[in-house]
Design an enzyme around this catalytic site. Structure first.
Site, PDB file in Angstrom:
ATOM      1  N   ASP A 219      68.436   0.297   8.941  1.00 47.71           N
ATOM      2  CA  ASP A 219      68.061   1.933   8.654  1.00 47.71           C
ATOM      3  C   ASP A 219      69.515   2.465   9.086  1.00 47.71           C
ATOM      4  O   ASP A 219      69.835   1.952  10.115  1.00 47.71           O
ATOM      5  CB  ASP A 219      67.054   1.690   9.594  1.00 47.71           C
TER       6      ASP A 219
ATOM      7  N   HIS B 226      69.505  17.693   2.841  1.00 49.56           N
ATOM      8  CA  HIS B 226      69.404  16.503   1.568  1.00 49.56           C
ATOM      9  C   HIS B 226      69.841  15.858   1.300  1.00 49.56           C
ATOM     10  O   HIS B 226      70.292  14.571   0.456  1.00 49.56           O
ATOM     11  CB  HIS B 226      68.249  16.575   1.016  1.00 49.56           C
TER      12      HIS B 226
ATOM     13  N   ASP C  66      71.536  11.831   0.396  1.00 43.20           N
ATOM     14  CA  ASP C  66      71.820  11.014  -0.549  1.00 43.20           C
ATOM     15  C   ASP C  66      73.467  10.732  -0.615  1.00 43.20           C
ATOM     16  O   ASP C  66      72.620  10.013  -1.410  1.00 43.20           O
ATOM     17  CB  ASP C  66      71.172  12.238  -1.889  1.00 43.20           C
TER      18      ASP C  66
ATOM     19  N   GLU D 249      64.952   5.901   4.300  1.00 43.74           N
ATOM     20  CA  GLU D 249      66.669   5.199   4.567  1.00 43.74           C
ATOM     21  C   GLU D 249      66.565   3.818   5.166  1.00 43.74           C
ATOM     22  O   GLU D 249      67.369   3.345   5.845  1.00 43.74           O
ATOM     23  CB  GLU D 249      67.018   6.018   6.123  1.00 43.74           C
TER      24      GLU D 249
ATOM     25  N   ASN E 139      70.165  14.887   8.238  1.00 36.58           N
ATOM     26  CA  ASN E 139      69.486  15.542   6.723  1.00 36.58           C
ATOM     27  C   ASN E 139      69.054  17.292   7.393  1.00 36.58           C
ATOM     28  O   ASN E 139      69.587  17.704   6.618  1.00 36.58           O
ATOM     29  CB  ASN E 139      68.173  14.961   6.179  1.00 36.58           C
TER      30      ASN E 139
END
Length: 162
Positions: free
Chosen positions: A31, A44, A48, A74, A39
């Site tokens: 994780d 974002h 990504d 994630e 983010n």
């Protein structure tokens, strides 16, 4: 077939093999630490990009025969086929270290992230309790959250912290 369905079918097949022939395998859950904050800070699109680049780190850190799957926003699962817990911990530690040192590139910026991991292998769960979703993934997820609670950027397996 979705990749999560493939993951669970593959895990079920490995569990069946383990029950019949004791073929080892391990599950590592990774994780990205503080991903929501990342983010919120970088956007974002940057998130990504980090997810894509982290996927490459996972793929490069595993063998072609292993299964790498995104599991949640994630969170990632790696199934290390033919691997007992100690070597699986070694793989997880290496991935955590490579990620810590990696410069993630986005629009001319270099950013750094860390990841946490929980690792379990098939021998740790009694045979009658082995199931892909309840026993192995839940146990590795519990260890992942322990890694996060105890400082992040680390691997937890057994009752030890690496």
């Amino acid at each position: 077939m979705t990749f999560s369905r493939y993951l669970f079918l593959r895990l079920q097949g490995l569990l069946d093999e383990y029950r019949r022939h004791r073929c080892p395998f391990a599950v590592a859950v990774f994780d990205i630490d503080h991903f929501k904050l990342f983010n919120d800070t970088h956007g974002h699109l940057a998130g990504d990009t980090v997810l894509q680049q982290f996927t490459l780190i996972l793929q490069e850190g595993c063998r072609d025969s292993d299964v790498v799957a995104r599991y949640g926003s994630e969170e990632f699962i790696v199934v290390l086929i033919g691997t007992a817990l100690a070597p699986a911990m070694h793989v997880a530690r290496r991935i955590v270290a490579v990620t810590r040192l990696h410069s993630f590139h986005f629009k001319g910026q270099n950013v750094h992230i860390t990841v946490s991991s929980g690792v379990v292998d098939a021998t740790e769960v009694p045979g009658d309790m082995l199931s892909a979703d309840e026993a192995l993934i839940d146990k590795s997820d519990q260890r992942l959250y322990r890694a996060k609670n105890e400082g992040r950027d680390r691997v937890v397996a057994w009752d030890c912290i690496e």
